[in-house]
Write an enzyme that holds these catalytic residues in place. Structure first.
Site, short mmCIF file in Angstrom:
data_model
loop_
_atom_site.label_atom_id
_atom_site.label_comp_id
_atom_site.label_asym_id
_atom_site.label_seq_id
_atom_site.Cartn_x
_atom_site.Cartn_y
_atom_site.Cartn_z
CG HIS A 183 -2.24 -0.62 0.94
ND1 HIS A 183 -3.12 -0.11 -0.01
CD2 HIS A 183 -2.86 -1.70 1.46
CE1 HIS A 183 -4.21 -0.86 -0.05
NE2 HIS A 183 -4.08 -1.85 0.81
CG ASP A 190 -2.82 1.63 3.77
OD1 ASP A 190 -2.69 2.64 3.04
OD2 ASP A 190 -1.96 1.31 4.60
CE1 TYR A 193 -7.69 5.17 -14.71
CE2 TYR A 193 -6.44 6.23 -12.97
CZ TYR A 193 -6.93 5.09 -13.56
OH TYR A 193 -6.68 3.88 -13.00
CD GLU A 240 -0.42 4.25 11.87
OE1 GLU A 240 -0.07 4.03 13.04
OE2 GLU A 240 -0.78 3.36 11.08
#
Ligand SMILES: [Zn+2]
Ligand SMILES: [Zn+2]
Length: 393
Positions: free
Chosen positions: A102, A107, A300, A374
């Site tokens: 990831h 994630d 895209y 985090e």
């Protein structure tokens, strides 16, 4: 006030969602193979009592109803796929899958949307309208999970009035968010050229059609497509990234292959440029006696943040985070399949700061040492929930 309650829940649940992120980080899956991740998301939604359906094999589309559910419908999107990169971080939750990581933070995006869902569900008596949750597959690979979901009707019956998506940004300090109105990220199309000539002895070039020379001229000429045809005030990029041909010193090869990428911030120019590339390449290669095969893989579209939605979202972000913590983000020539949603309904794609220089968290996305601070998870889940219930345009 709902803002305090969202903040309190984000704070309370963030340790649990950091664990969820560790689980997802340790178990990454490549684009369109997000079966375990999809099952994990489904299990969490089930626990929360949030109904969902499956689209495009691994996509999970949930629905949370607040008071007066008919009043509005807002979509919140997260992507779930990982990249073919071997993780080099020495962390307890390091990828358990050799060669998959990831490394783009999807994630984190999935975790944040799960956390926001928990908050929204718990506070469902305190806000109006309906939220559609979109956990999508395949952001990292053409044709893009977003395009598959849209084909399967993710933006239909009824159509959401707006969609929000976020991306972790390792160039932005933890505690900050950044927004931009209008053009945010570029369209990206892949170019595949095959030049066929006549191979032969390098000492007798007059008996050959020299594909190495033709390809070299073509590369130089292609650089004039943008510089001589595009308004210099509008960003566009063409890079040739691969030149394959020949294998020794005394043979002129009969074939050369080139690859490259073309990016732009303007859909009309994008397809005009495809024509220019095709015409120039065909004529130039033909004039030198060789033949051309050109395949343009249309990728895209650009990501466009609708002005009114952006203004409202940025204002609400300032309200939630404090004005000093919300910045203007620079335009980027990277691409994101979130662009597909913004072609259909007003969208706003914003960035979540995850950099922490003191902790040495500075690696870019798509690198083997990418990671985040985090504490961004608490901010991200609260912010997503907050936008979902306050922005109604
Ligand atoms: Zn990526
Ligand atoms: Zn990404």
């Amino acid at each position: 006030m709902i803002q305090e309650r969202i903040k309190a829940l984000a704070k309370r649940y963030s340790p649990e969602y950091i664990d969820i992120r560790h689980h997802l980080h340790a178990n990454p899956e490549l684009s369109y193979q997000e079966f375990e991740t999809s099952a994990f998301v489904q299990a969490r939604l089930k626990e929360m009592g949030i109904p969902f359906e499956i689209m495009a094999k691994t996509g999970v589309i949930g629905t949370i109803k607040g008071r007066n559910p008919e009043k509005s419908l807002i979509a919140l999107r997260a992507d779930m796929d990982a990249l073919p990169i071997r993780e080099e971080n020495d962390i307890p939750y390091k990828s358990k899958k050799e060669g998959i990581m990831h490394a783009c933070g999807h994630d984190v995006h999935t975790t944040i949307l799960l956390g926001a869902s928990r908050i929204l569900k718990e506070l469902a008596e305190d806000w109006d309208g309906t939220i559609r949750l979109i956990f999508q597959p395949g952001e990292e690979r053409n044709p893009g999970g977003a395009s598959l979901l849209i084909k399967e009707g993710v933006l239909d019956s009824p159509r959401p009035s707006a969609i929000f998506g976020l991306h972790v940004h390792p160039g932005l300090e933890i505690g900050k968010l950044s927004f931009r109105s209008g053009q945010v990220m570029a369209s990206a199309d892949e170019l595949f050229f095959t030049i066929r000539g006549k191979g032969g002895h390098a000492a007798a070039p007059h008996t050959t059609v020299d594909t190495i020379l033709v390809a070299s001229h073509l590369i130089v000429a292609l650089q004039q497509i943008i510089s001589r045809n595009r308004n210099p005030l509008s960003p566009s990029v063409l890079s040739i990234t691969s030149f394959q041909g020949g294998y020794t010193t005394n043979v002129i090869p009969s074939e050369v292959k080139l690859m490259g990428t073309f990016r732009s911030m303007d859909e009309a120019w994008r397809f005009k440029a495809h024509e220019l590339i095709r015409k120039l390449s065909t004529e130039l290669v033909g004039s030198m006696g060789a033949e051309l095969d050109l395949h343009i893989d249309v990728g895209y579209p650009m990501v466009y943040n609708e002005e009114h939605l952006h203004a409202e979202a940025k204002q609400q972000a300032e309200n939630y985070m404090g004005k000093n913590n919300v910045q203007e983000t620079e335009i980027r020539m990277g691409s994101e399949d979130f662009g597909y949603y913004t072609q259909v309904i007003p969208g706003c794609f914003y960035r979540l700061g995850v950099m922490n220089e003191e902790k040495g968290i500075i690696s870019g996305v798509h690198t083997p040492t990418f990671n985040i601070d985090e504490s961004a998870i608490e901010i991200g889940m609260g912010m997503m929930a907050w936008l979902g219930v306050t922005v109604k345009s």
